[in-house]
Design an enzyme around this catalytic site. Structure first.
Site, PDB file in Angstrom:
ATOM      1  N   CYS A  49      13.016   7.306  13.547  1.00  0.00           N
ATOM      2  CA  CYS A  49      12.373   6.635  14.681  1.00  0.00           C
ATOM      3  C   CYS A  49      13.352   6.462  15.831  1.00  0.00           C
ATOM      4  O   CYS A  49      12.957   6.149  16.944  1.00  0.00           O
ATOM      5  CB  CYS A  49      11.826   5.283  14.246  1.00  0.00           C
ATOM      6  SG  CYS A  49      12.992   4.344  13.276  1.00  0.00           S
ATOM      7  N   GLY A  78       5.340   3.593  11.092  1.00  0.00           N
ATOM      8  CA  GLY A  78       4.629   4.867  11.126  1.00  0.00           C
ATOM      9  C   GLY A  78       4.177   5.226  12.523  1.00  0.00           C
ATOM     10  O   GLY A  78       4.812   4.827  13.502  1.00  0.00           O
ATOM     11  N   SER A  79       3.052   5.916  12.589  1.00  0.00           N
ATOM     12  CA  SER A  79       2.595   6.456  13.875  1.00  0.00           C
ATOM     13  C   SER A  79       1.972   5.373  14.748  1.00  0.00           C
ATOM     14  O   SER A  79       1.517   4.340  14.263  1.00  0.00           O
ATOM     15  CB  SER A  79       1.559   7.552  13.636  1.00  0.00           C
ATOM     16  OG  SER A  79       0.337   6.973  13.218  1.00  0.00           O
ATOM     17  N   LYS A 130       0.877  -1.169   0.000  1.00  0.00           N
ATOM     18  CA  LYS A 130       0.000   0.000   0.000  1.00  0.00           C
ATOM     19  C   LYS A 130       0.915   1.219   0.000  1.00  0.00           C
ATOM     20  O   LYS A 130       1.620   1.485   0.974  1.00  0.00           O
ATOM     21  CB  LYS A 130      -0.893   0.004   1.239  1.00  0.00           C
ATOM     22  CG  LYS A 130      -1.998   1.063   1.157  1.00  0.00           C
ATOM     23  CD  LYS A 130      -2.704   1.297   2.479  1.00  0.00           C
ATOM     24  CE  LYS A 130      -2.148   2.473   3.263  1.00  0.00           C
ATOM     25  NZ  LYS A 130      -1.998   3.745   2.557  1.00  0.00           N
ATOM     26  N   GLU A 142       6.194  -0.942  13.469  1.00  0.00           N
ATOM     27  CA  GLU A 142       7.264  -0.217  14.148  1.00  0.00           C
ATOM     28  C   GLU A 142       6.729   1.200  14.278  1.00  0.00           C
ATOM     29  O   GLU A 142       6.528   1.880  13.282  1.00  0.00           O
ATOM     30  CB  GLU A 142       8.522  -0.332  13.287  1.00  0.00           C
ATOM     31  CG  GLU A 142       9.769   0.089  13.992  1.00  0.00           C
ATOM     32  CD  GLU A 142      10.043   1.551  13.731  1.00  0.00           C
ATOM     33  OE1 GLU A 142       9.440   2.395  14.434  1.00  0.00           O
ATOM     34  OE2 GLU A 142      10.851   1.831  12.833  1.00  0.00           O
ATOM     35  N   GLY A 175      -0.597   2.423  13.587  1.00  0.00           N
ATOM     36  CA  GLY A 175      -0.097   1.084  13.889  1.00  0.00           C
ATOM     37  C   GLY A 175      -1.031   0.318  14.802  1.00  0.00           C
ATOM     38  O   GLY A 175      -1.320  -0.858  14.587  1.00  0.00           O
ATOM     39  N   GLU A 198       6.404  10.771  22.128  1.00  0.00           N
ATOM     40  CA  GLU A 198       7.284  11.207  21.060  1.00  0.00           C
ATOM     41  C   GLU A 198       6.802  12.529  20.453  1.00  0.00           C
ATOM     42  O   GLU A 198       5.617  12.696  20.171  1.00  0.00           O
ATOM     43  CB  GLU A 198       7.306  10.124  19.965  1.00  0.00           C
ATOM     44  CG  GLU A 198       8.293  10.401  18.844  1.00  0.00           C
ATOM     45  CD  GLU A 198       8.296   9.291  17.786  1.00  0.00           C
ATOM     46  OE1 GLU A 198       7.350   8.489  17.747  1.00  0.00           O
ATOM     47  OE2 GLU A 198       9.254   9.244  17.000  1.00  0.00           O
TER      48      GLU A 198
END
Lengths: 500, 500
Positions: free
Chosen positions: B270, B209-210, B152, B233, B214, B361
């Site tokens: 990250c 990603g976020s 995707k 992740e 996730g 974060e």
């Protein structure tokens, strides 16, 4: 009252899990030799309990003496062989990449190993009071990985569980380890179990039992703010595929073999063969008739407890009640409430495909023979089957070689693929995989039998740029234990030779 | 319209996933050499696209040319090094236990290897248009494991993703593999993503990603009738612990090193260090002051897209708005909407402990320096921290050795533990673990960087009692490829010698 972080608590789940957590701070740092020593001491203790332990278990589980003695021997073997595997250290998956300071940018030294997850909750299993309960496979694997263990005793054999727990405590004392490395609780309600699964200190769960209970535990664990792994082995129908050439030649032998496998231990194994697929015709009729003759001679025997015996009767009745299902054989009937009698039924492939109820496990000595229309329908069934712990193929070498699509479909649906044998009998060895695609287990990537099960309770941790003297022993240059390590992509049991 | 099992469909998700499934029936049986060949061909193609590809990515991501060239080189290295690992075969975890027919009961021959899961859905990542997107680490690992891939595309760089997808298709044609081994979709809505995650043919998901996205994917996957693994992740605050002896000596050097790490790539990694813990006092003040001086000289730079730039500003403002948080330095301000300027703030340890918002974060060049009251408070903070991809300790060897409780707490909270370095810079090698305790990733047991990431897309399968000629090549007696296998508990690269 104990201190929980900055707070104090009297909640019993808090008390248990904080004790387990505190003990883990000590136990996680113990060398592999001490973990293995504990496991061997538990094994010695189980053996030393002799007939007294067997007597308690016989009274609680209604399993015969020989079976329970065999199961204890298996439990002792598990503890000892996983202790050996723990010390051999392959499960730590040691990887070392040495520094390259000439590279631009400089490459740091990185070393990776498996480390313990933390306190593990183990649910005792009703059908294995020793091997998958208090000091069973999950407990052994967790201790090997460096985790502390909280066992929730199975309510069907509380005294057996208490006796084994006492044996583990004695071993902890003998080994000079904190007593809270192993804790034993009798949870009476579902809510108490849920409180243990969702407690912040709980880091993983091992479970063997029904799909309903296993799925609940899995959902509780995943709805935590921090989800934790659940290794639930939830049973399986263990389909058997009879290929025509083989069946034409060996129908008699196969029917005898399967009469034994279907009724072994009153069918109370997660690997019991509950579905048998063949292509309709003379050979399958002959197989079904001979299997029926064997089954009719099998005496009824007591099942583990009233809940299991009742569920067997109810679920069998539900299957027999479905369209086009016909009972073709029943074993001798029992005289006691707990008795389960062996039963064989048949159905056609179209009815099987259209009726999901027929795909479900009937836990006990029951098997459904499915008459497929042709090889294409057998393939179609293999493609749509739910995940299984095992699948078995009875076929000639020629048949296997000439049905690649069927073999691919079957292998995709199971964790263990047996050729010309029976699924019952789960060898305790490194090559065993006991854990199939969902719903047979919640995590097909991990086994609950064999020393690879240790990995369930560990995770990788990389150390970057640590000096040799501060690294865990297994990652230090010297490697006096001769662990197998991958150094700069090459397997080695030797030391790391620092570059010039 | 295509046929799906017995039915026909025009649903676009069905069409995509059934094509991937059909291609998998071919690809899963291809030898490791063909999988590796495909990966190397994709790598060659990416290289051959030269500046044209870099130009597209620069326009879409606002990342500078050098960074994108470096990232493409990393992507090529991943494909080539995972291809090597694929062929080396260690990831198959081959185990063989030979039969012992003299034993009672006879012990069967059992052999185990990793097999591919099936079609894998890969979400492209906004911050790594090459290395963790279309032909990035997840795709490379899935192809190595024998899975087909549906990517995707990330909506922030659709043309980059299209160009890379075309390169993969060209490689498939060149290698004579089915074109549907790799499929590329642009999903516009959350619902389209959900339909892919919950489709029965989808067997695993890779995501970078976020946390919000996730966690949604994770929850969709777990609520399926048959849950599937999700390797998400989701980022990390990558705490740094400054121990006092080291800080007293090296405050200047550490401040310079961290000014670079915090602002590298406009903080869009990250592994960006977002929390720095020290014990309040002269050395920490000096460190903060020198870090501030460096930060004030850092020019603002464009962030990846408006969403990320906006979130950076909003989240930074939220942190700066909390009680007892003080901004101490800001980099040069930017002229464009997308510009993010580096920022350092400080807070005391009590306020940090009591305010969960400060643990989150702030994706961008922001770091919060936390003044702990004393060593005990630093330990307390380490104990309650959320799971992290990395933790870093700056300390002398003596300090590390004398703080075992702190080291144990820190190691429990992360997947990679760095000593006297910076967390940015994730080496692609076997010893790398990139995946920490939740919420930094959904499965701390698997890495998304390094060849061990191949294991994410495979599961064990045991073969019981199969004749040599019908076994997969890797499990046959002869072992001409010299794979490392564990035979009867002993590692070996040789053949199986059948017992006499």
């Amino acid at each position: 009252m104990i201190s929980v972080g900055q707070n104090e608590t009297t909640d019993p789940t808090d008390l248990i899990m904080e004790r387990s957590w505190a003990a883990w701070q000590d136990y996680r740092l113990r060398p592999l030799s001490e973990r293995a020593g504990l496991m061997r001491e538990i094994a010695r203790g189980l053996d030393a309990m002799g007939d007294a332990l067997i007597g308690i278990a016989m009274r609680e589980t209604h399993l015969p003496e020989a079976r329970l003695k065999g199961e204890r021997a298996r439990t002792i073997f598990q503890l000892n062989s996983y202790a050996d595997a723990c010390e051999r250290g392959d499960w730590m998956e040691l990887r070392i990449d040495t520094a390259d300071l000439q590279r631009n940018p400089p490459k740091p030294d990185i070393r990776k190993m498996m480390v313990p997850l933390g306190p593990v909750l183990v649910y005792g299993a009703s059908n294995f009071p020793f091997a998958y309960s208090t000091a069973g496979g999950d407990t052994a694997c967790a201790l090997a990985a460096g985790c502390t263990v909280v066992v929730k005793a199975h309510p069907a054999h509380p005294e057996t569980s208490d006796a084994v727990a006492e044996c583990v405590r004695t071993a902890l004392v003998a080994c000079g380890l904190p007593i809270d490395v192993f804790l034993h609780v009798h949870a009476q309600t579902l809510e108490e179990g849920k409180a243990l699964v969702t407690h912040p200190r709980t880091r993983a769960v091992g479970f063997t039992g029904s799909h309903t209970a296993g799925r609940s535990i899995y959902d509780w664990a995943n709805s935590r703010p921090d989800p934790i792994p659940v290794f639930a082995e939830m049973g399986s129908v263990n389909p058997v595929f009879l290929l025509p050439e083989k069946l034409a030649v060996d129908a008699s032998e196969i029917s005898k073999m399967y009469a034994g496998s279907i009724t072994l231990g009153v069918g109370q194994f997660c690997t019991n063969p509950g579905l048998i697929f063949g292509i309709g015709g003379e050979a399958l009729d002959r197989f079904t008739e001979e299997l029926s003759q064997w089954i009719r001679k099998i005496p009824a025997a007591p099942m583990l407890h009233a809940g299991i015996a009742g569920a067997y009767t109810t679920k069998r009745a539900a299957v027999l009640d479905q369209s086009n299902v016909a009972e073709v054989a029943r074993g001798l009937s029992g005289t006691e409430e707990l008795h389960g009698s062996a039963t064989i039924a048949t159905v056609d492939g179209d009815s099987f495909l259209s009726n999901p109820l027929l795909h479900q496990e009937v836990f006990g000595p029951f098997s459904l023979v499915v008459r497929c229309r042709d090889a294409e329908q057998m393939l179609r069934i293999a493609e749509v089957l739910e995940g299984q712990l095992t699948c078995t193929v009875m076929g000639t070498n020629d048949e296997i070689a000439h049905h690649p699509a069927l073999m691919a479909a079957i292998s995709d649906r199971c964790g263990r693929l047996i050729l010309n044998g029976v699924p019952t009998g789960v060898e305790v060895c490194l090559s065993m995989h006991h854990g199939g695609p969902y719903p047979s287990s919640t995590d097909a990537r991990f086994t609950s039998v064999g020393a690879d099960g240790i990995k369930r309770f560990s995770r990788p941790l990389s150390y970057q740029s640590w000096p040799d003297e501060l690294l865990p022993d297994a990652l230090k240059n010297a490697n006096p234990m001769g662990y197998l390590r991958v150094i700069n992509n090459e397997p080695s049991t030797g030391p790391v030779v620092p570059s010039a």
